[in-house]
Design a protein around this motif. Structure first.
Motif, PDB file in Angstrom:
ATOM      1  N   ILE A  72      51.749 -12.969   1.486  1.00 26.45           N
ATOM      2  CA  ILE A  72      51.026 -13.928   2.166  1.00 26.45           C
ATOM      3  C   ILE A  72      50.784 -13.657   3.724  1.00 26.45           C
ATOM      4  CG2 ILE A  72      51.515 -16.630   2.952  1.00 26.45           C
ATOM      5  CD1 ILE A  72      53.598 -16.746   0.833  1.00 26.45           C
ATOM      6  N   PHE A  73      49.514 -13.951   4.217  1.00 22.23           N
ATOM      7  CA  PHE A  73      49.053 -13.587   5.332  1.00 22.23           C
ATOM      8  C   PHE A  73      49.189 -14.870   6.165  1.00 22.23           C
ATOM      9  CE2 PHE A  73      45.437 -12.553   8.364  1.00 22.23           C
ATOM     10  CZ  PHE A  73      46.355 -11.269   8.802  1.00 22.23           C
ATOM     11  N   HIS A  74      49.750 -14.609   7.411  1.00 22.79           N
ATOM     12  CA  HIS A  74      49.578 -15.647   8.326  1.00 22.79           C
ATOM     13  C   HIS A  74      48.782 -15.126   9.651  1.00 22.79           C
ATOM     14  CE1 HIS A  74      53.435 -17.713   6.967  1.00 22.79           C
ATOM     15  NE2 HIS A  74      53.465 -16.726   6.291  1.00 22.79           N
ATOM     16  N   VAL A  75      48.051 -15.815   9.780  1.00 24.10           N
ATOM     17  CA  VAL A  75      46.524 -15.748  10.998  1.00 24.10           C
ATOM     18  C   VAL A  75      47.323 -15.927  12.390  1.00 24.10           C
ATOM     19  CG1 VAL A  75      44.482 -16.039  11.849  1.00 24.10           C
ATOM     20  CG2 VAL A  75      44.961 -16.285   9.230  1.00 24.10           C
ATOM     21  N   MET A  76      47.096 -14.992  13.107  1.00 21.70           N
ATOM     22  CA  MET A  76      47.239 -15.150  14.604  1.00 21.70           C
ATOM     23  C   MET A  76      46.544 -16.193  15.232  1.00 21.70           C
ATOM     24  SD  MET A  76      49.589 -13.157  16.340  1.00 21.70           S
ATOM     25  CE  MET A  76      48.958 -12.837  17.859  1.00 21.70           C
ATOM     26  N   PRO A  77      46.900 -17.108  16.238  1.00 17.60           N
ATOM     27  CA  PRO A  77      46.077 -17.855  17.159  1.00 17.60           C
ATOM     28  C   PRO A  77      45.550 -17.297  18.108  1.00 17.60           C
ATOM     29  CG  PRO A  77      48.544 -18.240  17.475  1.00 17.60           C
ATOM     30  CD  PRO A  77      48.412 -17.065  16.603  1.00 17.60           C
ATOM     31  N   GLU A  78      44.741 -17.899  18.803  1.00 20.18           N
ATOM     32  CA  GLU A  78      44.057 -17.255  20.121  1.00 20.18           C
ATOM     33  C   GLU A  78      44.972 -17.468  21.220  1.00 20.18           C
ATOM     34  OE1 GLU A  78      40.337 -18.740  20.925  1.00 20.18           O
ATOM     35  OE2 GLU A  78      39.412 -18.532  18.871  1.00 20.18           O
ATOM     36  N   VAL A  79      45.624 -16.233  21.639  1.00 15.32           N
ATOM     37  CA  VAL A  79      46.586 -15.984  22.593  1.00 15.32           C
ATOM     38  C   VAL A  79      46.039 -15.129  23.698  1.00 15.32           C
ATOM     39  CG1 VAL A  79      48.530 -16.933  21.459  1.00 15.32           C
ATOM     40  CG2 VAL A  79      47.990 -14.557  21.262  1.00 15.32           C
ATOM     41  N   SER A  80      46.507 -15.010  24.837  1.00 14.38           N
ATOM     42  CA  SER A  80      46.203 -14.047  25.876  1.00 14.38           C
ATOM     43  C   SER A  80      46.980 -12.753  25.194  1.00 14.38           C
ATOM     44  CB  SER A  80      46.744 -14.445  27.263  1.00 14.38           C
ATOM     45  OG  SER A  80      46.987 -13.415  27.884  1.00 14.38           O
ATOM     46  N   LEU A  81      46.138 -11.729  25.621  1.00 14.33           N
ATOM     47  CA  LEU A  81      46.552 -10.203  25.304  1.00 14.33           C
ATOM     48  C   LEU A  81      47.356  -9.625  26.337  1.00 14.33           C
ATOM     49  CD1 LEU A  81      43.475  -8.802  23.391  1.00 14.33           C
ATOM     50  CD2 LEU A  81      45.417 -10.016  22.684  1.00 14.33           C
ATOM     51  N   LYS A  82      47.647 -10.441  27.554  1.00  9.14           N
ATOM     52  CA  LYS A  82      48.273  -9.755  28.655  1.00  9.14           C
ATOM     53  C   LYS A  82      49.735  -9.309  28.334  1.00  9.14           C
ATOM     54  CE  LYS A  82      45.797 -11.943  32.419  1.00  9.14           C
ATOM     55  NZ  LYS A  82      45.669 -12.680  33.816  1.00  9.14           N
ATOM     56  N   PRO A  83      50.584 -10.266  27.404  1.00  5.94           N
ATOM     57  CA  PRO A  83      51.782 -10.037  27.142  1.00  5.94           C
ATOM     58  C   PRO A  83      51.792  -8.465  25.992  1.00  5.94           C
ATOM     59  CG  PRO A  83      51.741 -12.324  26.855  1.00  5.94           C
ATOM     60  CD  PRO A  83      50.203 -11.646  26.978  1.00  5.94           C
ATOM     61  N   LEU A  84      50.821  -8.347  25.227  1.00  4.24           N
ATOM     62  CA  LEU A  84      50.585  -7.235  24.462  1.00  4.24           C
ATOM     63  C   LEU A  84      50.461  -5.959  25.343  1.00  4.24           C
ATOM     64  CD1 LEU A  84      50.468  -5.639  21.843  1.00  4.24           C
ATOM     65  CD2 LEU A  84      47.986  -6.462  21.966  1.00  4.24           C
ATOM     66  N   ALA A  85      49.629  -6.003  26.447  1.00  3.62           N
ATOM     67  CA  ALA A  85      49.532  -4.926  27.287  1.00  3.62           C
ATOM     68  C   ALA A  85      50.733  -4.557  28.013  1.00  3.62           C
ATOM     69  CB  ALA A  85      48.420  -5.114  28.363  1.00  3.62           C
ATOM     70  N   ARG A  86      51.561  -5.422  28.399  1.00  2.00           N
ATOM     71  CA  ARG A  86      52.764  -5.232  29.147  1.00  2.00           C
ATOM     72  C   ARG A  86      53.861  -4.728  28.264  1.00  2.00           C
ATOM     73  NH1 ARG A  86      51.617 -10.442  31.851  1.00  2.00           N
ATOM     74  NH2 ARG A  86      53.119 -11.550  30.389  1.00  2.00           N
TER      75      ARG A  86
END
Length: 241
Positions: A72-86
């Motif tokens: 089952i695939f769960h789609v990501m919401p639109e969120v800021s990517l700043k935490p990912l970069a950190r």
């Protein structure tokens, strides 16, 4: 300040991929609140920037969400990517520190930069389901060559190479750079990977292991249908983890 480490120790490029895969997994799982969700990532290592400068970075085709063990695939919401970069930055710093390339004092100096962290994440290209042409074009960009012969002009009289690319920044803006012939050879050969070095990596749902497991389940299901169709015992295969 840390790019030259990856030039002289190419094994660090493997670690860079692992750091990125870890960051994506943790960011997606936290955002979707799926601690056991699995991302799907195809990652390519690139060591070059404009004018074939040494600039190690990663390009990735990433499923926009997480898979569960049942597919089952769960789609990501639109969120800021700043935490990912950190998260990515922290993983890279930790890896370099553990390997002895940098120390906590050096990390503190980099963390104190006011205007830029030195790390960035970009997801401006989105490929919709069924857009095979768009996917092919993106894949070609992801694995493109370090330089283009169409941008290169060789002057036999001066022994120089003129390489044209994007407009540079700063006061002396220009859209070309002049190399001595041997300097240009040096610039392009630094991007030749080590023998048997894999530039393309597959993680999570797209990994070789998980693709093999799904194929094994499909074969078992096909065998079960075949037995049922032959008048024998009906075999039900379901709920595979």
């Amino acid at each position: 300040l840390i790019r030259h480490f990856f030039r002289y120790d190419r094994n660090l490029l493997n670690s860079l991929c692992h750091c990125a895969a870890h960051a994506l997994r943790e960011f997606f799982r936290t955002t979707l609140n799926l601690p056991k969700g699995t991302p799907g990532v195809v990652m390519a290592i690139q060591t070059f920037g404009d004018y074939v400068k040494w600039n190690p970075h990663l390009h990735a085709i990433v499923a926009d969400g997480l898979f569960t063990s049942r597919g089952i695939f769960h789609v990501m919401p639109e969120v800021s990517l700043k935490p990912l970069a950190r998260i990515f930055r922290a993983a890279v710093f930790r890896e370099l520190r553990d390997r002895g390339f940098i120390n906590d004092e050096f990390i503190a100096k980099l963390m104190a930069w006011r205007h830029t962290s030195g790390f960035s994440v970009h997801n401006g290209v989105r490929i919709d389901a069924g857009d095979n042409k768009g996917l092919e074009g993106l894949a070609q960009y992801v694995i493109r060559n370090p330089f283009s012969t169409a941008k290169m002009t060789y002057n036999r009289q001066t022994g120089t190479v003129i390489y044209r690319s994007k407009m540079t920044h700063g006061t002396n803006r220009r859209n070309f750079q002049v190399f001595a012939a041997d300097e240009f050879i040096l610039a392009i050969t630094q991007h030749i990977p080590e023998k048997n070095f894999q530039l393309i990596r597959y993680y999570g749902w797209y990994s070789n292991r998980m693709r093999g497991e799904r194929r094994k389940v499909e074969l078992q299901k096909e065998e079960g249908v075949s037995l049922a169709g032959g008048g024998g015992e009906i075999i039900v295969i379901a709920d595979y983890e």
